[in-house]
Each structure stands twice: as C-alpha cells, then as structure tokens.
Scaffold this active site. Structure first.
Site, mmCIF file in Angstrom:
data_model
loop_
_atom_site.group_PDB
_atom_site.id
_atom_site.type_symbol
_atom_site.label_atom_id
_atom_site.label_comp_id
_atom_site.label_asym_id
_atom_site.label_seq_id
_atom_site.Cartn_x
_atom_site.Cartn_y
_atom_site.Cartn_z
ATOM 1 N N HIS A 1 -58.682 -15.418 -13.527
ATOM 2 C CA HIS A 1 -57.483 -14.482 -13.390
ATOM 3 C C HIS A 1 -57.666 -13.067 -13.925
ATOM 4 O O HIS A 1 -58.830 -12.985 -14.671
ATOM 5 C CB HIS A 1 -56.481 -15.246 -14.339
ATOM 6 N N ASP B 1 -55.371 -11.011 -15.190
ATOM 7 C CA ASP B 1 -54.223 -10.473 -16.550
ATOM 8 C C ASP B 1 -55.242 -10.851 -17.725
ATOM 9 O O ASP B 1 -56.193 -11.689 -17.859
ATOM 10 C CB ASP B 1 -53.071 -10.962 -16.518
ATOM 11 N N GLU C 1 -51.820 -15.550 -15.569
ATOM 12 C CA GLU C 1 -52.289 -16.831 -16.149
ATOM 13 C C GLU C 1 -51.694 -16.837 -17.735
ATOM 14 O O GLU C 1 -51.711 -17.796 -18.130
ATOM 15 C CB GLU C 1 -53.726 -16.896 -16.209
ATOM 16 N N GLU D 1 -63.330 -19.739 -17.252
ATOM 17 C CA GLU D 1 -62.963 -19.413 -18.428
ATOM 18 C C GLU D 1 -64.091 -19.459 -19.550
ATOM 19 O O GLU D 1 -64.875 -20.362 -19.139
ATOM 20 C CB GLU D 1 -61.817 -20.268 -18.848
#
Length: 399
Positions: free
Chosen positions: A82, A84, A145, A171
């Site tokens: 993601h 953001d 996200e 992540e």
C-alpha cells in the site's frame, strides 16, 4: 551459475535504500492527504525496471497501482502493498518526510510501513525478470490501507482477482513468515434516546446511559472471547471501543450518542452476525439497566469496514519456498501468525490464493511511531528472499 545466484547478484542494496528514501519523501498521510505523490514516484521506479503500469483512480489524487513484469498472461506471483502511511504525528526528532540514515537504519514515516517493503519488492521483480523473463510478477499497491481499505475493495469490485500461484504481502513482519492473520471489523453504533431539560432528567431517556450499558456489554464480550483457549497462531477475537461522542450540552439529557467499535475477527467469522449479537445483547442490557425511560432508548448499527483474515497451511509451497529462501540467506526461520490485520485477507478470500506476509521492519516496535525506521540490511534480505520465492514458486528459470 544458477538463475537464483544470478538474480541475487543483481540486487543492489544502495538502490533499495535510494528507492525507499524516494518513496518516504512522497508523503501519503492517511487520513489527511493523498497518495498521489508516492504513486508518481512508484511509477518512475516501475518504468525504470521495465514494468507495465496500470492505474485506477478511486478518488482525487488516490490511484491504485498494478505493476506487472514478464509475460502478458500465464501463472503469476502477486506482491501486495500500500502507498499510504499513517499521519506523522508528534515526537519526531526531525522532519518525518525528509528521510535520513543513521546507524544502519533509514528513518522516516513509512520506512517500515511500508515504503521499504515496496522498494524491496520492485528490486526483486527487476532481478527475477532479468534472469527468468518467462515468469510473470505483479505488484498491487493500494491506497487507503491505513483507514478504510477503499483501495483494495474498489480494485476487487472493478477488476476482481484471478488465482495466483502465491501472494506475498510485503508488510513488516521482522522477516517472520506470517501464514495467517486475524481480520478486522469496524462497527458504527448509534444509541438514540430522548432529550429533556437537565432539571427534570426523568422526563428524558439518556443515550449516554444507554451507551454506558453497551460499553459494559463490549467489555464482557471481550472477556468472554479472551477466556477461550484461542488459536495457537492467531490468539483470540478482541473487542475495543475506539470512540464515543454524545450529547449537545450540559443542561440537556442527551438524545444521540455514537460509538465506533473495533472487533478483531477470526478467519470465517461474519461481521454482520457479530454486530447483530452485540445489538441484541445491548438492548437487553439497556432494558435492565434501571435508566429512566430505558424502553425509549434505541440501538442501531452498521458494519462500517471489514478486512477479512486468512490462514494458509504450513505445508503450502509458498511457505516452504519462503522458509528455504530465508535459510539460504542465513536467516532464522520463524513461521507465525499475526494478531493484526492486513489486505492479504481480501486476496485470499477473493481468489483462494495461498497468502503469506513477509517483510522488513517491525510492525509493533517501529511502525506507526515517531522516528519510524527500518534496518537497511533487512531491506536487502527481503528483496533477495522475494526473488528466491518467486523463482521457486513460478519456475521457468533456466540454470
């Protein structure tokens, strides 16, 4: 020299550092900003490595990005990330969006979550494409996200997802192989009572008193959920009241009180049924609370956001490939689960793709904190692991 060895030789740690810093400088705070500048910088990196880019604007300045490299069709490995970041907040020792390097770490908002992971993925994609051009690799980088997951949901609604050979979510896991995570459901609950003058509160029906009974129900449900044995990897479901707001003035019995509630779900749980149970128990609790005119207090709610969990079996080929990759890089292999949530659950749910989370940085010790940072050596390990996993899963590389 094997294809794997050739791919590893192509990975450049300095380039990963430079790309990570470039992405950090792209901002992308959410809520409060847009991801457009970060995505613009991502597009430039994708063009440099020869990846094809598809953008999907879900709102002004908020584009999802799909980068693909290799054949136009055929079996593929998907990387998920993601663009953001959470708001910088207070407590930084320097500008959070001016990346800096100290003691082997890159410091800046998003260094760990997850600009470093994105840079590592793109470096790995370039290396694999150079030695095995017959392998198709994709990176889906979503917006939003960190808030409501509108990016991934909009992508799925418009494009759907085919089944991939594997999905690797970049992540931060401190390079642990996460094979399952809980989901998350945001519940918005509204308690409606009746206004009256504070000099005669018995004439009204206090929504705040009703909300207090509801909060007691949430606390009891959380205790009950935690009392069970729990999943060995994922633990137990949890409840948390995140916000509460009600009333119009000190001298008025409050008519409306609103609450937001976080419910961490186990794979397979239905958030709509969870909400229905909460509302039913809350109505019973309010009715027996002794609050004035409790029969006039109404409770209603909606499921405001859902992020599904997932569980991949430990003997799945992607798990074995990840473990073999880390061992070959002289890393400890730790296969575990997450109590957090991520968008990998959307991929697993939509397409049945076996999914793992594996990335540089520490989600609990570094992400969402002042002076967020990621270890440079971990970025290099992650990129090399991604390349080895893709080669092992997709094949098609000639030694």
């Amino acid at each position: 020299m094997t294809a794997a060895a050739r791919a590893l030789a192509l990975i450049d740690d300095d380039r990963i550092v430079a790309d990570t810093c470039e992405l950090i400088a792209g901002w992308g705070e959410n809520p409060g900003g847009t991801e457009a500048e970060t995505v613009r910088r991502l597009v430039a990196i994708c063009e440099r490595i020869g990846a094809r880019v598809q953008l999907q604007e879900i709102a002004a300045g908020r584009p999802n990005l799909l980068a693909s490299i290799g054949p136009e069709d055929g079996p593929a490995v998907l990387f998920l990330g993601h663009s953001d970041v959470v708001p910088a907040g207070e407590g930084w020792t320097a500008d959070p969006f001016v990346p800096r390097i100290a003691d082997g770490m890159i410091i800046g908002r998003g260094a760990t979550d997850m600009k470093g992971g994105l840079a590592a993925v793109l470096e790995a994609m370039a290396a694999v494409a150079a030695v095995a051009p017959g392998i198709r690799l994709e990176l889906l980088c979503t917006v939003d996200e960190e808030d409501r997951a509108l990016g991934v949901q909009t992508w799925l609604a418009e494009h759907g997802l085919r089944r991939y050979l594997a999905c690797i979510v970049a992540e931060p896991t401190d390079l642990e192989i996460v094979i399952g995570c809980r989901g998350a459901a945001n519940l918005h609950v509204e308690v409606l009572g009746g206004s009256a003058h504070a000099g005669r509160p018995e004439d009204g029906a206090s929504s705040i008193y009703g909300a207090a009974a509801l909060v007691d129900v949430v606390r009891e449900l959380h205790a009950e959920a935690g009392a069970g044995e729990g999943d060995p990897l994922l633990g137990n479901p949890t409840w948390n009241v995140g916000t509460i707001a009600g009333g119009s003035g000190t001298s008025m019995v409050p008519r409306v009180t609103e609450l937001t509630i976080d419910r961490r779900t186990m794979p397979g749980e239905d958030p709509e049924l969870i909400l229905a149970e909460l509302l039913a128990q809350s109505r019973e609790a309010i009715a027996s609370s002794g609050a004035a005119n409790a029969q006039r207090i109404e409770v209603r709610g909606v499921v405001d956001m859902v992020m599904p969990g997932f569980r991949t079996t430990e003997d799945d080929p992607v798990v074995s490939a990840a473990a073999d990759a880390l061992r070959s890089l002289d890393q400890d292999v730790r296969i575990t689960g997450w109590t957090a949530a991520c968008e990998g659950g959307f991929v697993a749910q939509a397409s049945g793709t076996p999914t793992v989370i594996l990335g540089p940085g520490d989600i609990t010790g570094q992400a969402h904190q002042p002076d967020e940072q990621v270890r440079i050596t971990d970025l290099g390990v992650a990129a090399r692991a991604y390349a080895l996993i893709a080669l092992a899963i997709a094949g098609g590389a000639e030694d």
